[in-house]
Design an enzyme around this catalytic site. Structure first.
Site, mmCIF file in Angstrom:
data_model
loop_
_atom_site.group_PDB
_atom_site.id
_atom_site.type_symbol
_atom_site.label_atom_id
_atom_site.label_comp_id
_atom_site.label_asym_id
_atom_site.label_seq_id
_atom_site.Cartn_x
_atom_site.Cartn_y
_atom_site.Cartn_z
ATOM 1 N N HIS A 170 -72.748 2.373 -23.628
ATOM 2 C CA HIS A 170 -72.891 3.820 -23.528
ATOM 3 C C HIS A 170 -71.559 4.371 -23.049
ATOM 4 O O HIS A 170 -71.130 4.130 -21.931
ATOM 5 C CB HIS A 170 -74.005 4.146 -22.522
ATOM 6 C CG HIS A 170 -74.199 5.608 -22.273
ATOM 7 N ND1 HIS A 170 -74.704 6.454 -23.235
ATOM 8 C CD2 HIS A 170 -73.970 6.368 -21.176
ATOM 9 C CE1 HIS A 170 -74.782 7.678 -22.732
ATOM 10 N NE2 HIS A 170 -74.339 7.649 -21.499
ATOM 11 N N ASP B 19 -77.164 2.026 -28.376
ATOM 12 C CA ASP B 19 -77.030 2.724 -27.091
ATOM 13 C C ASP B 19 -78.425 2.977 -26.526
ATOM 14 O O ASP B 19 -79.328 3.435 -27.226
ATOM 15 C CB ASP B 19 -76.291 4.049 -27.335
ATOM 16 C CG ASP B 19 -75.979 4.814 -26.067
ATOM 17 O OD1 ASP B 19 -76.450 4.410 -24.974
ATOM 18 O OD2 ASP B 19 -75.282 5.832 -26.165
ATOM 19 N N SER C 96 -71.940 11.319 -22.928
ATOM 20 C CA SER C 96 -73.330 11.336 -22.477
ATOM 21 C C SER C 96 -73.862 12.766 -22.339
ATOM 22 O O SER C 96 -73.784 13.540 -23.294
ATOM 23 C CB SER C 96 -73.410 10.558 -21.152
ATOM 24 O OG SER C 96 -74.739 10.273 -20.810
#
Length: 523
Positions: free
Chosen positions: A458, A429, A209
């Site tokens: 994710h 995502d 991320s």
């Protein structure tokens, strides 16, 4: 995939004109980090019995190395094999995510033969968790029941603006001397101080991320210090951070509709109907009812959005969310909904800390509109297409409209000086939409893009997809990456959808659940 990538060419072309290699105020970023000795001590847990911990002092302002120091909290699972491939520094994202436990997770999730060749290093970035000072600007900022996120009139808008201004003011009052140094560039320079303290000439890196942007910026500033890098669920560097958040809203709306479609397929369990659009209408009816009467005085419409947001990050939460939705819609029983809020939506002290660092980094990293009229127009425009999370997300980031520190410029992460970088990205995502993986793949020459086709989670590696993990393990074993001729170098099928909790087949990857618990939400 081809069609979506074609639209990205313009974004890559203009990126160099939008950003700078090193933001203003980060002069000296390429200077060597000072070496320091680390004294590791056992900090084992039941899940991670070989975990060790230590601390490292670094300059608050790296341009003043002899000035005020802050403390970073580090963790390690040491290598045990004769073949040693160096430190593998891991980061769970955020900004604001604590990374010390992630070291234990990564070390235990990789094949033993591979993990044994690395010192897996976790750390709490500056301001986070056990690092000192740890920022908590306004405890209880998310205490229920908050104003409805939807600003249907001037009064509702003022209520939410007041909260955003109050948060920014609290941060300014408590941390005026620290906030100018809570940013991605400063964290990157901390990482190089960690590298130096480990006595390593180069690091291996594994980020999820926001951790993908952190890793890409490190690679830009210290390309000669990167041995290998894995970027999983990739931030679009061309949209840092205002535009990226607007793109999130569209993607989260798609994921919410995917949940509605899954509930429709499981009508026999949830009895909410077989038409996803009608089920979605029932969800918004529930939202309207909670605006009139919050469940147990805790779950109003904003808290409902907070509760269902994690379903956009990880479909393993869908069965729990569906049960709570069905109980409320079919039986007017709000107990499961309140429980779901407490499990998925409520913000504790660690969450207060994480949000304080999240805003501090995002608001400092890049310029945000200071004219609220621009926010209003942009978010109503997106809301017309994506009502699920648009305004909730806007208020989450709204302190940046009032932030007390001067903004830096985003970093141009384009790079031709790296070894092959492994990029892992799911097509659906929501938190870091697919385009970010493609853009970053194009910006990092020689990188390899592995796509999870149809996947919406994710954080996709080390969470049960054997195909993805095969590429990850091969890369960490000997640096090999797949090479293809299309947009992606390799494509993996997504994992099967979850099953309702009431079925015998119900199961979720234990690793997947653990990973997403560590990654958290709002990343």
């Amino acid at each position: 995939m081809k069609k979506r990538a074609a639209a990205l060419c313009g974004a890559v072309a203009v990126l160099a004109g939008m950003v700078t290699a090193v933001p203003a105020g980060a002069s000296g970023a390429l200077a060597a980090a000072p070496a320091a000795k680390l004294a590791w001590k056992k900090c084992a847990t039941g899940d991670y019995p070989t975990l060790q911990c230590t601390t490292l002092k670094v300059p608050l302002n790296h341009d003043e190395p002899d000035g005020r120091k802050i403390t970073l909290a580090l963790s390690r699972v040491p290598h045990t094999a004769k073949k040693y491939q160096g430190p593998l520094v891991v980061n769970p994202g955020g900004p604001g995510g604590s990374g010390r436990t992630l070291a234990g997770f990564v070390a235990s999730s990789l094949p033993k033969k591979v993990a044994a060749q690395y010192d897996v290093i976790g750390f709490d970035p500056r301001g986070v968790g056990a690092s000192k000072p740890a920022l908590t600007c306004r405890p209880g900022h998310f205490s229920p029941v908050r104003p409805d996120s939807l600003p249907v009139d001037a009064r509702a808008e003022r209520a939410n603006l007041k909260r955003a201004e109050a948060f920014a003011a609290a941060c300014a009052k408590k941390y005026a001397d620290v906030l100018p140094f809570i940013d991605t560039i400063s964290s990157v320079r901390d990482m190089d101080a960690i590298r130096a303290a480990l006595g390593a000439k180069k690091i291996n890196y594994f980020g999820y991320s926001y951790g993908t942007y952190l890793g890409a910026v490190y690679a830009k500033l210290f390309p000669h210090r990167v041995r290998r890098a894995v970027l999983d669920s990739v931030v679009d560097p061309s949209g840092v951070w205002y535009d990226d958040n607007l793109q999130q809203d569209l993607a989260f709306n798609d994921r919410h509709r995917a949940l509605m479609a899954w509930i429709a397929k499981n009508h026999r369990t949830y009895r909410l109907g077989t038409d996803p659009e009608k089920i979605e209408a029932k969800w918004y009816a529930m939202r309207a009812a909670l605006a009139r009467k919050p469940a147990d005085g805790k779950v109003g419409p904003s808290e409902l959005e907070d509760t269902f947001l994690p379903g956009g990050y990880y479909d393993g939460y869908w069965p729990h969310l569906a049960e709570a939705f069905a109980a409320y819609a079919n039986k007017k029983n709000d107990d499961p909904l309140v429980e779901a809020y407490e499990n998925f939506g409520a913000v504790d002290a660690a969450g207060d800390n994480g949000y304080s660092v999240y805003t501090s980094v995002q608001c400092r990293d890049a310029r945000w509109p200071r004219d609220w009229a621009e926010w209003r127009d942009d978010n109503w425009t997106v809301y017309a297409k994506a009502p699920f999370m648009t305004w909730n997300n806007a208020w989450y980031n709204a302190p940046c409209a009032f932030w007390p520190t001067e903004a830096l410029n985003p970093v141009d992460v384009s790079n031709t000086a790296l070894p092959p970088v492994l990029i892992l990205q799911a097509t659906d995502d929501a938190a870091t939409p697919y385009e970010g993986g493609v853009v970053t793949h194009q910006l990092l020459r020689g990188s390899s893009l592995v796509v999870e086709q149809g996947g919406g989670n994710h954080g996709i590696s080390l969470s049960g997809n054997a195909c993805l993990d095969k590429h990850l393990v091969a890369y960490l074993t000997d640096g090999s990456v797949p090479r293809g001729t299309g947009e992606a170098d390799a494509v993996c099928a997504k994992l099967p959808d979850p099953k309702p909790l009431s079925t015998k087949a119900a199961s979720a990857s234990s690793r997947g659940s653990t990973l997403h618990g560590l990654l958290g939400f709002r990343r």
